[in-house]
Write an enzyme that holds these catalytic residues in place. Sequence first.
Site, mmCIF file in Angstrom:
data_model
loop_
_atom_site.group_PDB
_atom_site.id
_atom_site.type_symbol
_atom_site.label_atom_id
_atom_site.label_comp_id
_atom_site.label_asym_id
_atom_site.label_seq_id
_atom_site.Cartn_x
_atom_site.Cartn_y
_atom_site.Cartn_z
ATOM 1 N N PRO A 4 0.831 -1.200 0.000
ATOM 2 C CA PRO A 4 0.000 0.000 0.000
ATOM 3 C C PRO A 4 0.870 1.256 0.000
ATOM 4 O O PRO A 4 2.056 1.204 0.340
ATOM 5 C CB PRO A 4 -0.799 -0.106 1.306
ATOM 6 C CG PRO A 4 -0.620 -1.508 1.773
ATOM 7 C CD PRO A 4 0.682 -1.982 1.218
ATOM 8 N N GLU A 5 0.277 2.374 -0.363
ATOM 9 C CA GLU A 5 1.038 3.615 -0.426
ATOM 10 C C GLU A 5 1.513 4.072 0.946
ATOM 11 O O GLU A 5 2.353 4.962 1.047
ATOM 12 C CB GLU A 5 0.197 4.713 -1.072
ATOM 13 C CG GLU A 5 -1.070 5.039 -0.321
ATOM 14 C CD GLU A 5 -1.984 5.949 -1.118
ATOM 15 O OE1 GLU A 5 -1.833 7.165 -0.990
ATOM 16 O OE2 GLU A 5 -2.840 5.443 -1.849
ATOM 17 N N SER A 6 0.998 3.451 2.018
ATOM 18 C CA SER A 6 1.452 3.807 3.365
ATOM 19 C C SER A 6 2.851 3.278 3.671
ATOM 20 O O SER A 6 3.436 3.627 4.694
ATOM 21 C CB SER A 6 0.457 3.288 4.410
ATOM 22 O OG SER A 6 0.238 1.901 4.246
ATOM 23 N N LEU A 47 7.286 7.000 3.319
ATOM 24 C CA LEU A 47 6.427 7.329 2.181
ATOM 25 C C LEU A 47 7.212 7.852 0.977
ATOM 26 O O LEU A 47 6.953 7.420 -0.160
ATOM 27 C CB LEU A 47 5.368 8.351 2.616
ATOM 28 C CG LEU A 47 4.215 8.589 1.636
ATOM 29 C CD1 LEU A 47 3.443 7.307 1.379
ATOM 30 C CD2 LEU A 47 3.283 9.667 2.173
#
Length: 242
Positions: free
Chosen positions: A25-27, A56
Amino acid sequence: MIPFAAGHEIIRQRRRNLHLIRMTPESGTVGTRPNVLPLSIGDGELAETAACVAPLPEVFAHYLQRGRVEFGFLGAAQIDRYGNLNSTVIGNYSRPTVRLPGGGGAPEIATYAREVLIVMKHSPRSVVSQLDFRTSCGYLDGSGARRAKRCPGRGPQMVITDLGVLRPHPETDELQLAALYPGGTVEAVRAATGWPLQVAENLEVLPPPDPVTLATLRDLYARTRAAHSSAVRLTLPVTSRR
Protein backbone atom coordinates in the site's frame (compact mmCIF):
# COMPACT_ATOMS: atom_id res chain seq x y z
CA MET A 1 -10.77 -3.25 0.34
CA ILE A 2 -11.32 -5.38 -2.76
CA PRO A 3 -7.65 -5.24 -3.90
CA PHE A 4 -6.54 -6.75 -0.58
CA ALA A 5 -9.12 -9.50 -0.93
CA ALA A 6 -7.89 -10.18 -4.47
CA GLY A 7 -4.27 -10.15 -3.31
CA HIS A 8 -5.13 -12.57 -0.50
CA GLU A 9 -6.66 -14.99 -3.01
CA ILE A 10 -3.72 -14.67 -5.43
CA ILE A 11 -1.33 -15.51 -2.60
CA ARG A 12 -3.44 -18.55 -1.69
CA GLN A 13 -3.34 -19.81 -5.27
CA ARG A 14 0.40 -19.25 -5.72
CA ARG A 15 1.92 -20.27 -2.42
CA ARG A 16 4.93 -21.79 -4.19
CA ASN A 17 5.86 -18.39 -5.62
CA LEU A 18 5.21 -16.13 -2.64
CA HIS A 19 8.53 -14.37 -3.18
CA LEU A 20 7.16 -13.03 -6.49
CA ILE A 21 4.14 -11.33 -4.89
CA ARG A 22 4.50 -8.12 -2.88
CA MET A 23 1.41 -6.21 -1.77
CA THR A 24 2.55 -2.68 -0.97
CA PRO A 25 0.00 0.00 0.00
CA GLU A 26 1.04 3.62 -0.43
CA SER A 27 1.45 3.81 3.36
CA GLY A 28 4.79 2.00 2.96
CA THR A 29 4.13 -1.52 4.28
CA VAL A 30 6.15 -3.53 1.77
CA GLY A 31 5.17 -7.16 1.20
CA THR A 32 2.32 -7.08 3.71
CA ARG A 33 0.31 -10.27 4.30
CA PRO A 34 -2.69 -9.31 6.47
CA ASN A 35 -4.73 -12.15 7.96
CA VAL A 36 -7.87 -10.00 7.78
CA LEU A 37 -8.87 -7.11 5.54
CA PRO A 38 -7.48 -3.81 6.86
CA LEU A 39 -9.69 -0.92 7.90
CA SER A 40 -7.57 1.41 5.77
CA ILE A 41 -4.06 1.67 4.31
CA GLY A 42 -2.95 2.88 7.74
CA ASP A 43 -4.21 -0.18 9.64
CA GLY A 44 -1.66 -1.62 12.05
CA GLU A 45 -2.39 -5.10 10.68
CA LEU A 46 -0.47 -4.12 7.54
CA ALA A 47 2.65 -3.07 9.43
CA GLU A 48 2.58 -6.14 11.69
CA THR A 49 2.61 -8.54 8.74
CA ALA A 50 4.91 -6.60 6.37
CA ALA A 51 8.38 -7.60 5.28
CA CYS A 52 9.42 -4.02 6.08
CA VAL A 53 7.93 -0.56 6.49
CA ALA A 54 9.42 2.05 4.17
CA PRO A 55 9.08 5.84 4.45
CA LEU A 56 6.43 7.33 2.18
CA PRO A 57 8.97 9.21 -0.03
CA GLU A 58 10.81 5.93 -0.61
CA VAL A 59 7.61 4.13 -1.66
CA PHE A 60 6.97 6.74 -4.33
CA ALA A 61 10.52 7.56 -5.43
CA HIS A 62 12.21 4.14 -5.14
CA TYR A 63 9.36 1.75 -5.92
CA LEU A 64 6.68 3.58 -7.90
CA GLN A 65 8.50 6.23 -9.93
CA ARG A 66 11.25 3.79 -10.92
CA GLY A 67 8.70 1.41 -12.42
CA ARG A 68 8.95 -1.30 -9.78
CA VAL A 69 5.18 -1.45 -9.18
CA GLU A 70 3.68 -3.86 -11.69
CA PHE A 71 -0.01 -3.41 -10.86
CA GLY A 72 -1.68 -0.43 -9.25
CA PHE A 73 -5.26 -0.76 -7.94
CA LEU A 74 -7.42 2.37 -7.91
CA GLY A 75 -11.00 3.40 -7.28
CA ALA A 76 -12.77 6.73 -7.70
CA ALA A 77 -16.07 8.55 -7.52
CA GLN A 78 -16.12 9.12 -11.29
CA ILE A 79 -14.48 7.66 -14.38
CA ASP A 80 -14.80 8.89 -17.97
CA ARG A 81 -14.59 7.08 -21.32
CA TYR A 82 -10.78 7.33 -21.36
CA GLY A 83 -10.20 5.99 -17.86
CA ASN A 84 -9.49 9.36 -16.24
CA LEU A 85 -10.54 9.46 -12.59
CA ASN A 86 -12.12 11.97 -10.21
CA SER A 87 -11.66 11.61 -6.44
CA THR A 88 -11.62 15.34 -5.64
CA VAL A 89 -15.06 17.00 -5.92
CA ILE A 90 -18.58 16.50 -7.24
CA GLY A 91 -19.81 19.74 -8.79
CA ASN A 92 -17.93 22.99 -9.22
CA TYR A 93 -14.47 22.92 -7.62
CA SER A 94 -14.95 26.27 -5.85
CA ARG A 95 -18.45 25.42 -4.55
CA PRO A 96 -18.73 21.63 -4.74
CA THR A 97 -21.81 19.59 -3.95
CA VAL A 98 -19.52 17.01 -2.35
CA ARG A 99 -15.87 17.40 -1.46
CA LEU A 100 -14.16 14.00 -1.75
CA PRO A 101 -11.00 12.76 0.03
CA GLY A 102 -8.74 13.90 -2.81
CA GLY A 103 -6.02 12.32 -4.86
CA GLY A 104 -3.70 10.94 -2.19
CA GLY A 105 -1.24 8.75 -4.05
CA ALA A 106 -3.64 7.98 -6.92
CA PRO A 107 -2.22 10.48 -9.45
CA GLU A 108 1.27 9.00 -9.07
CA ILE A 109 -0.01 5.41 -9.20
CA ALA A 110 -2.04 6.18 -12.33
CA THR A 111 1.03 7.72 -13.96
CA TYR A 112 3.86 5.40 -12.94
CA ALA A 113 2.50 1.91 -12.24
CA ARG A 114 3.20 -0.41 -15.14
CA GLU A 115 -0.48 -1.31 -15.36
CA VAL A 116 -3.52 0.07 -13.53
CA LEU A 117 -6.62 -1.91 -12.56
CA ILE A 118 -9.66 0.14 -11.55
CA VAL A 119 -12.42 -1.25 -9.32
CA MET A 120 -15.66 0.68 -8.85
CA LYS A 121 -19.47 0.63 -8.87
CA HIS A 122 -21.12 0.98 -12.27
CA SER A 123 -23.84 3.63 -12.45
CA PRO A 124 -24.62 6.77 -14.50
CA ARG A 125 -23.37 8.83 -11.53
CA SER A 126 -19.93 7.20 -11.52
CA VAL A 127 -19.32 6.17 -15.16
CA VAL A 128 -19.75 9.58 -16.77
CA SER A 129 -19.20 11.36 -20.07
CA GLN A 130 -17.51 14.35 -18.38
CA LEU A 131 -15.61 14.40 -15.08
CA ASP A 132 -16.34 17.16 -12.60
CA PHE A 133 -12.59 17.19 -11.88
CA ARG A 134 -9.69 15.21 -13.29
CA THR A 135 -7.66 13.88 -10.36
CA SER A 136 -5.75 11.03 -12.00
CA CYS A 137 -4.92 10.45 -15.63
CA GLY A 138 -6.06 7.52 -17.66
CA TYR A 139 -5.64 8.01 -21.39
CA LEU A 140 -6.31 11.78 -21.16
CA ASP A 141 -8.17 12.65 -24.42
CA GLY A 142 -7.50 9.28 -26.04
CA SER A 143 -5.94 8.29 -29.38
CA GLY A 144 -2.40 8.24 -28.02
CA ALA A 145 -2.61 11.37 -25.83
CA ARG A 146 -1.15 9.52 -22.85
CA ARG A 147 1.85 8.31 -24.86
CA ALA A 148 2.34 11.80 -26.27
CA LYS A 149 2.64 13.14 -22.71
CA ARG A 150 5.25 10.43 -22.01
CA CYS A 151 3.50 8.93 -19.01
CA PRO A 152 5.74 5.99 -18.02
CA GLY A 153 2.99 3.48 -17.15
CA ARG A 154 0.65 1.84 -19.64
CA GLY A 155 -2.47 3.25 -17.97
CA PRO A 156 -5.70 1.48 -17.03
CA GLN A 157 -5.77 -1.96 -18.59
CA MET A 158 -9.04 -3.03 -17.01
CA VAL A 159 -12.01 -1.43 -15.25
CA ILE A 160 -13.80 -3.99 -13.10
CA THR A 161 -17.33 -3.03 -12.08
CA ASP A 162 -20.30 -4.84 -10.59
CA LEU A 163 -21.82 -5.11 -14.11
CA GLY A 164 -18.87 -6.17 -16.23
CA VAL A 165 -15.31 -5.49 -17.33
CA LEU A 166 -14.21 -2.59 -19.53
CA ARG A 167 -10.96 -2.46 -21.49
CA PRO A 168 -9.42 0.30 -23.65
CA HIS A 169 -9.78 0.12 -27.41
CA PRO A 170 -6.29 -0.53 -28.87
CA GLU A 171 -6.47 2.51 -31.19
CA THR A 172 -8.80 5.11 -29.64
CA ASP A 173 -8.12 4.23 -25.97
CA GLU A 174 -11.87 4.56 -25.29
CA LEU A 175 -13.19 2.09 -22.73
CA GLN A 176 -15.39 -0.59 -24.23
CA LEU A 177 -17.30 -3.50 -22.77
CA ALA A 178 -15.04 -6.55 -22.90
CA ALA A 179 -16.73 -9.03 -20.56
CA LEU A 180 -20.02 -9.70 -18.81
CA TYR A 181 -20.84 -11.76 -15.76
CA PRO A 182 -23.24 -14.73 -16.02
CA GLY A 183 -26.78 -13.37 -16.44
CA GLY A 184 -25.61 -9.85 -17.35
CA THR A 185 -26.66 -8.03 -20.51
CA VAL A 186 -25.13 -5.42 -22.77
CA GLU A 187 -28.28 -3.30 -22.43
CA ALA A 188 -27.95 -3.14 -18.64
CA VAL A 189 -24.33 -2.02 -18.85
CA ARG A 190 -25.10 0.60 -21.49
CA ALA A 191 -27.97 1.96 -19.40
CA ALA A 192 -25.56 2.52 -16.50
CA THR A 193 -22.89 4.23 -18.64
CA GLY A 194 -22.72 7.96 -19.31
CA TRP A 195 -21.53 7.69 -22.91
CA PRO A 196 -22.53 5.50 -25.91
CA LEU A 197 -20.65 2.40 -24.80
CA GLN A 198 -19.08 0.30 -27.55
CA VAL A 199 -18.78 -3.48 -27.26
CA ALA A 200 -15.60 -5.41 -28.03
CA GLU A 201 -15.66 -7.73 -31.02
CA ASN A 202 -15.02 -10.78 -28.83
CA LEU A 203 -17.30 -10.12 -25.86
CA GLU A 204 -16.60 -12.65 -23.11
CA VAL A 205 -18.92 -14.08 -20.49
CA LEU A 206 -16.76 -14.71 -17.44
CA PRO A 207 -17.17 -17.98 -15.55
CA PRO A 208 -18.51 -17.84 -11.99
CA PRO A 209 -15.93 -18.22 -9.20
CA ASP A 210 -15.14 -21.79 -8.25
CA PRO A 211 -16.28 -23.19 -4.87
CA VAL A 212 -12.79 -23.07 -3.33
CA THR A 213 -12.35 -19.38 -4.19
CA LEU A 214 -15.81 -18.54 -2.83
CA ALA A 215 -15.15 -20.44 0.40
CA THR A 216 -11.77 -18.74 0.85
CA LEU A 217 -13.18 -15.23 0.34
CA ARG A 218 -16.19 -15.87 2.58
CA ASP A 219 -13.87 -17.11 5.32
CA LEU A 220 -11.69 -14.01 4.87
CA TYR A 221 -14.68 -11.68 5.24
CA ALA A 222 -15.98 -13.66 8.23
CA ARG A 223 -12.59 -13.36 9.99
CA THR A 224 -12.52 -9.66 9.15
CA ARG A 225 -15.98 -9.05 10.64
CA ALA A 226 -15.02 -10.93 13.78
CA ALA A 227 -11.73 -9.04 14.15
CA HIS A 228 -13.31 -5.61 13.67
CA SER A 229 -16.41 -6.20 15.82
CA SER A 230 -14.52 -6.51 19.11
CA ALA A 231 -13.39 -3.51 21.10
CA VAL A 232 -9.71 -2.59 21.03
CA ARG A 233 -8.17 -2.19 24.47
CA LEU A 234 -5.02 -0.14 24.80
CA THR A 235 -2.71 -0.59 27.76
CA LEU A 236 -0.77 2.57 28.42
CA PRO A 237 2.50 2.49 30.36
CA VAL A 238 2.31 3.70 33.92
CA THR A 239 4.60 6.63 34.57
CA SER A 240 5.72 7.50 38.02
CA ARG A 241 5.11 11.01 39.26
CA ARG A 242 7.99 12.96 40.68
